[in-house]
Design an enzyme around this catalytic site. Structure first.
Site, short mmCIF file in Angstrom:
data_model
loop_
_atom_site.label_atom_id
_atom_site.label_comp_id
_atom_site.label_asym_id
_atom_site.label_seq_id
_atom_site.Cartn_x
_atom_site.Cartn_y
_atom_site.Cartn_z
N TYR A 1 6.18 15.67 5.52
CA TYR A 1 7.28 15.39 4.60
C TYR A 1 7.91 16.67 4.05
CZ TYR A 1 5.74 10.49 4.38
OH TYR A 1 5.41 9.19 4.69
N HIS B 1 15.04 7.63 0.27
CA HIS B 1 14.16 8.00 1.39
C HIS B 1 14.15 6.90 2.46
CE1 HIS B 1 10.54 9.96 3.15
NE2 HIS B 1 10.32 8.73 3.54
N GLU B 2 13.90 5.68 2.04
CA GLU B 2 13.81 4.61 3.05
C GLU B 2 15.16 4.36 3.72
OE1 GLU B 2 10.94 4.25 3.81
OE2 GLU B 2 9.92 4.80 1.95
N GLU C 1 10.41 1.80 5.93
CA GLU C 1 11.80 1.75 6.38
C GLU C 1 12.09 0.68 7.41
OE1 GLU C 1 9.49 4.07 6.94
OE2 GLU C 1 9.75 5.07 8.87
N HIS D 1 15.87 6.94 6.45
CA HIS D 1 15.20 6.66 7.74
C HIS D 1 16.11 5.89 8.69
CE1 HIS D 1 11.11 8.14 7.68
NE2 HIS D 1 10.83 7.58 6.51
N PRO E 1 0.79 -1.25 0.00
CA PRO E 1 0.00 0.00 0.00
C PRO E 1 0.82 1.28 0.00
CG PRO E 1 -0.02 -1.01 2.18
CD PRO E 1 0.69 -1.97 1.28
N ASP F 1 -3.96 6.96 10.12
CA ASP F 1 -4.06 6.59 8.70
C ASP F 1 -4.88 7.61 7.90
OD1 ASP F 1 -2.68 4.28 9.13
OD2 ASP F 1 -4.46 3.01 9.23
N GLU G 1 9.55 12.07 9.13
CA GLU G 1 9.38 12.20 7.69
C GLU G 1 9.99 13.50 7.13
OE1 GLU G 1 8.78 9.74 6.07
OE2 GLU G 1 7.65 8.41 7.39
N1 BES Z 1 7.32 5.46 6.84
C1 BES Z 1 6.76 5.86 5.62
C2 BES Z 1 5.47 5.18 5.29
C3 BES Z 1 4.38 5.42 6.31
C4 BES Z 1 4.22 6.66 6.90
C5 BES Z 1 3.52 4.40 6.63
C6 BES Z 1 3.21 6.86 7.84
C7 BES Z 1 2.51 4.59 7.56
C8 BES Z 1 2.37 5.82 8.17
C9 BES Z 1 7.74 5.69 4.47
O1 BES Z 1 9.05 6.00 4.80
C10 BES Z 1 7.35 6.71 3.43
O2 BES Z 1 7.43 7.86 3.72
N2 BES Z 1 6.95 6.26 2.25
C11 BES Z 1 6.60 7.13 1.17
C12 BES Z 1 7.83 7.31 0.34
C13 BES Z 1 8.00 8.58 -0.37
C14 BES Z 1 7.77 9.82 0.43
C15 BES Z 1 9.36 8.64 -1.03
C16 BES Z 1 5.50 6.47 0.38
O3 BES Z 1 5.20 5.30 0.67
O4 BES Z 1 4.92 7.08 -0.48
ZN ZN Z 2 9.29 8.07 5.19
#
Ligand code: BES
Ligand code: ZN
Length: 630
Positions: A411, A325-326, A301, A329, A296, A403, A348
């Site tokens: 971000y 990005h990951e 990370e 983290h 999803p 969520d 973030e």
């Molecule tokens: N840790 C996040 C994903 C996340 C954040 C899951 C909050 C649940 C709650 C992950 O590091 C992330 O930021 N993913 C982004 C990547 C993008 C900004 C490069 C994504 O999935 O879109």
């Molecule tokens: Zn992230």
């Protein structure tokens, strides 16, 4: 937990009343239908966990789980080792969601427990009577097939079609749906795990993974560094491994392994570049797990093993900022973690800032500048759409499901704030600060207030000529972006603006635009900045010239399909349907579903695709879209 609508006071925080970085509380207004009362956010309180780490803190988990693909169920036990913070404490409260608890024991004897009724999004508290002596209990349990943090895929839903697949996604509050634990980022645990799977399959976790482990259906893991629960992760499938560098490799199903390893071949260089600037990597190996397309998120990370969507395998490394990005983290987030979900921007925002820096180090200034402009545009789109309360970095999430509050604010606004600090004090000074910050809070979970106090004591003190607490608090507590914030710019976009303007003015035909050298980012910028309305003739001209409906780049396809929906361009609809039923990454599908839902005819298409795709979507993607699609 209250379900009242709670509004944080975004009243001008340059006044700093009640927004004190050092104060312990913050004024807010709780708005119900008939009243307005003032309540206070308890800074550092985790409003998304029932657990009681102030009294008893769990320090280590020992998992023993069997993966049952017949019943879509994890079953077994978890041993929780704990320390009493309050010597008189006699209860341990854990978070659970949809778990069946069959027994709780200590020192080999069953002990009393109570499982409360379920809250709508927090799950159910499990309260355990602790024995007078001892520091460890064992919970026997099994998960529900509907566990919010687990996706079970049938063989047909995998690339290889032969074996089932399972993966977990714990962030933000879903670890509780497959392990009873203190599901709060303030609590860090080490863990060991035994995972029992069908023999043909391989299990991997956010822990030490041995690429050469014998495939025998019993896998042992150890995570020796304390991590918050949202980083506990497991995947099981017909997985294979390919090394990319000395410390980096990739796990995936066999059919995409080579493509993934080629796409992400720069991971080792990213790791080395990041270490050089921000200090040593703390986690030994850094591997990637490429999931089926229903994952999803873009990425997650999970320490030592980031979980990655396959939708970024574009063939030309154009979308690999996700890996930066990951990886980032591993510094900003996994070592210095947000104490509560209100403080997510510490994770973030810092990570997005680091992502830009890594991209610049590995791919150069031009690439960084394009990505920064696109990021700034995404931020603006959210600012234009979100309520003021949701535009602040330290957001009030009381009574809300994290969520439901996912946006670019933590971000891109977080990153822009850090960019301003960098520009004000100079890059060398700012890097020194970041290095010290990561070291100072290594393996800790901190609040926004703790960060601000640290900033005040260090960077602001040393650079009081250019930094002020008023400005810093405006960034953190006010909506929007402060005036005179940094403005990312990219020369590579100048030609794109020109081409778009000329084409819209009718002075050039699409086929004559010189796009041969255009990077993916230039295409995205070209498309994302089209006027809202285009004629069928214009759309057909673009499509004929650039074959956009058939684009193999999932981001470009996304931008084009969004334009197509908003302008009802039917020749793209077969592809649109295929896109929606084969990709489950919420960031890519939700805006399309949303756009379709604006018209009756569009909604019908959305419903058709959603009904077809739903069984294959992750529970989070279903939850994020069903409200307005079904
Ligand atoms: N840790 C996040 C994903 C996340 C954040 C899951 C909050 C649940 C709650 C992950 O590091 C992330 O930021 N993913 C982004 C990547 C993008 C900004 C490069 C994504 O999935 O879109
Ligand atoms: Zn992230």
């Amino acid at each position: 937990m209250t379900t009242k609508l709670i509004m944080s006071a975004v009243v001008c925080c340059s006044l700093l009343m009640g927004c004190s970085p050092n104060g312990k509380t913050e004024q807010t207004a709780v708005v119900t239908a008939s009243e307005t009362v003032s309540t206070e956010i308890q800074v550092g309180k985790d409003y998304h966990s029932f657990s009681n780490p102030d009294e008893v803190k769990v320090t280590n988990l020992v998992l023993d789980l069997t993966v049952d693909f017949e019943q879509n169920m994890l079953s077994g036990s978890v041993q929780l080792d704990y320390k009493k913070v309050l010597p008189s404490a006699d209860k341990l409260v854990l978070d659970t969601r949809d778990l069946t608890i069959t027994n709780v024991s200590a020192n080999g004897k069953t002990i009393p427990f109570v499982l409360a009724s379920q809250d709508s999004f927090l799950g159910a508290a499990l309260t355990i009577d602790l024995p007078q002596v001892g520091d460890s209990i064992v919970v026997q349990y099994h998960t529900s097939p509907q566990a919010s943090g687990v996706q079970w895929l049938t063989p047909a839903q995998t690339a290889g079609k032969q074996h089932p697949f399972l993966f977990t996604q714990s962030q933000a509050i879903h670890a509780r749906s497959f392990i009873p634990l203190q599901d709060s980022p303030q609590v860090r645990v080490t863990y060991q795990a035994t995972i029992r799977t069908p023999e043909a399959l391989l299990a991997v976790m956010s822990a030490a993974n041995d690429p050469n482990t014998p495939r025998d259906g019993v896998y042992e893991f150890s995570m020796p560094q304390p991590i918050p629960s949202y980083l506990i992760a497991l995947a099981v499938g017909d997985l294979h491994f390919k090394a990319m560098g000395e410390r980096t490799g990739v796990y995936s199903e066999a059919s995409i392994l080579d493509a993934a390893a080629a796409e992400f071949a720069d991971t080792e260089s990213m790791l080395i570049a990041t270490e050089k600037t921000f200090g040593p990597y703390s986690w030994d190996r850094y591997d990637l797990l490429i999931l089926p397309p229903s994952f999803p998120f873009g990425g997650m990370e999970n320490p030592r093993l980031s979980f990655i969507t396959p939708t970024v395998i574009a063939g030309d490394k154009s979308l690999v900022s996700l890996i930066a990005h990951e990886l980032a983290h591993s510094w900003s987030g996994n070592t210095v973690t947000n104490a509560t979900w209100r403080d997510l921007w510490l994770n973030e925002g810092f990570t997005t800032y680091l992502t830009y820096r890594i991209m610049e180090m590995v791919y150069g200034e031009k690439r960084y500048a394009m990505e920064a402009v696109l990021g700034r545009q995404e931020l603006q789109a959210d600012i234009d759409n979100l309520a003021k309360n949701d535009q602040v970095l330290a957001i009030d999430l009381r009574g809300r499901d994290p969520d439901d509050v996912f946006s670019n604010i933590p971000y891109e606004k977080g990153a822009l704030f850090l960019r301003e600090l960098e520009q004000k004090v100079g890059r060398a000074e700012f890097d020194k600060f970041l290095l010290a910050y990561f070291k100072h809070f290594n393996f800790q979970s901190i609040t926004t207030d703790e960060f601000v106090a640290y900033l005040q004591d260090t960077l602001v003190k040393e650079h009081s000529d250019v930094l002020s607490m008023g400005r810093i608090n405006e960034w953190i507590h006010s909506p929007g972006v402060p005036e005179n914030a940094p403005v990312p710019q990219s020369d590579a976009f100048t030609v794109v603006d020109q081409a778009r303007a000329d084409w819209l003015a009718g002075t050039i035909e699409a086929k004559d635009i010189k796009v041969k050298e255009w990077a993916t980012h230039q295409w995205l910028y070209f498309l994302n900045n089209m006027p809202e309305k285009l004629s069928q003739k214009q759309l057909a001209e673009l499509d004929d010239a650039f074959d956009l409906t058939q684009s193999h780049n999932n981001e470009i396809a996304h931008s084009w399909l969004l334009i197509s929906v908003n302008n009802w361009y039917e020749p793209a609809f077969t592809r649109l349907h295929e896109y929606l039923v084969t990709i489950g990454r919420n960031k890519l599908v939700k805006p399309l579903y949303k756009a379709l839902s604006h018209t009756a005819e569009g909604k019908k298409m959305a419903q058709k695709a959603f009904a077809e795709a739903k069984d294959g979507y992750h529970p989070l993607t279903v939850k994020a879209n069903e409200g307005f699609v079904e």
